[in-house]
Enzyme design. Structure first.
Site, PDB file in Angstrom:
ATOM      1  N   HIS A  57     -45.332   6.464 -29.318  1.00  0.00           N
ATOM      2  CA  HIS A  57     -46.088   7.385 -28.464  1.00  0.00           C
ATOM      3  C   HIS A  57     -45.526   8.804 -28.546  1.00  0.00           C
ATOM      4  CE1 HIS A  57     -47.859   3.786 -26.913  1.00  0.00           C
ATOM      5  NE2 HIS A  57     -46.725   3.366 -26.393  1.00  0.00           N
ATOM      6  N   HIS A 219     -51.799   1.326 -26.370  1.00  0.00           N
ATOM      7  CA  HIS A 219     -51.345   0.334 -27.343  1.00  0.00           C
ATOM      8  C   HIS A 219     -52.527  -0.312 -28.063  1.00  0.00           C
ATOM      9  CE1 HIS A 219     -48.380   0.393 -24.010  1.00  0.00           C
ATOM     10  NE2 HIS A 219     -47.518   0.458 -25.008  1.00  0.00           N
TER      11      HIS A 219
END
Length: 333
Positions: A57, A219
């Site tokens: 991320h 995700h």
């Protein structure tokens, strides 16, 4: 799968090592267990801020270690929570004697591991508080969470709570500011393409060429629904409308508008989304007083974006504007 990697099992270690070399003036990389600390260590008398989560991320979370934000960040494997044996030393390194606030995204692994680490630190005399971020309005539950997911609003929590800690607020006050941001921020995202986790070697989900997933998680978790190809303005409205309605922000109020890229979307396209989102807020009488546009919490190479709205008051605006100097976010310092 084409990626600029060596060994899929060493992606996080090698990436964090490179990050530390590139930003040695701001951060120190600790190994075995791995975590990223503020250069110079904890600031005596200042409340420490620690966050972390699965890698993939970037720049979240390591990119926000530095003056005005985090004191330590804990990177787990790609899309997988860090373990307590990483979080505990990171918390110890961030403790300047005034306590530590953990900023935790609402994913089951993160919540459990930070909770365990907090208990272990408390046993050693470190007072730890937790601010749980759950800004995603797309779904109540997913494969990874019980309740709403923590997504792009995490960046705003880390910046604003970090500013409160930097100016010398108490542990109670920093925790309260974090909770205040959480109560006033909402997000929703979409995906144009899936992403590929290095050790998996294949896309994390299937999405047809003419499909767009609305309400995607960071995700690759499923969202609210899939739609066919639509212009950017229509897609922006799909995101902004539920964000605004859930937040309950309306005419006469002030806001920070944050359009975030998922890693593979050009900045030019993000500004097209921002343009429409700002227009939609103006139509509702909401004054956009602060903005952030770019790739600040990504999902590897996923093409897509998220829209975040934070309701502002004088205190939150002042803390947002406060100086910050980190690898990924800096102004006024």
């Amino acid at each position: 799968m084409k990626k600029l990697i060596n060994d899929p099992q060493k992606v996080v270690d090698e990436s964090v090592e490179g990050f530390g070399l590139a930003h040695s003036d701001l951060v120190t990389v600790h190994t075995d267990p791995i975590f990223i600390g503020r250069v110079g260590g904890a600031v005596p008398g200042k409340v420490g801020l620690v966050s972390g989560g699965g890698s993939g991320h970037e720049p979240l979370h390591g990119g926000y270690v530095g003056k005005g934000m985090l004191d330590a960040a804990v990177p787990g494997p790609v899309f997988t929570s860090p373990t307590p044996d990483q979080i505990v030393p990171a918390t110890q390194a961030a403790d300047g004697g005034a306590g530590v606030v953990h900023i935790v995204k609402n994913y089951t692994g993160d919540v459990l591991n930070f909770e365990t680490a907090g208990e272990l630190c408390a046993a050693e005399g470190i007072e730890v508080r937790t601010v749980l971020v759950n800004d995603d309005v797309a779904v109540e539950d997913s494969l990874y969470t019980a309740g709403r997911r923590g997504v792009a609003g995490t960046v705003l929590v880390e910046k604003i709570a970090g500013a409160a800690a930097e100016r010398g607020d108490t542990l109670d006050a920093v925790e309260a500011v974090g909770h205040k941001v959480v109560a006033n921020v909402r997000s929703m995202g979409l995906a144009l393409t899936p992403c590929t986790v290095p050790h998996a070697g294949k896309p994390s989900f299937d999405l047809a060429e003419d499909e767009i997933e609305i309400g995607i998680g960071i995700h690759g978790e499923p969202g609210r629904h899939r739609v066919g190809l639509e212009p950017a303005d229509a897609l922006t409205e799909h995101l902004l409308t539920p964000v605004v309605e859930d937040l309950g922000i309306g005419s006469g109020e002030k806001a920070l508008l944050f359009v975030n890229g998922m890693g593979g979307t050009p900045l030019s396209e993000l500004y097209i989304v921002y343009r429409k989102a700002a227009q939609l807020l103006a139509d509702r009488g909401v004054a956009v007083e602060r903005s952030l546009v770019g790739n600040y919490i990504t999902s590897l190479e996923m093409q897509g974006c998220s829209v975040t709205v934070l309701r502002l008051d004088d205190e939150l605006t002042e803390l947002w504007d406060a100086p910050v100097h980190t690898p990924a976010l800096r102004w006024g310092a």
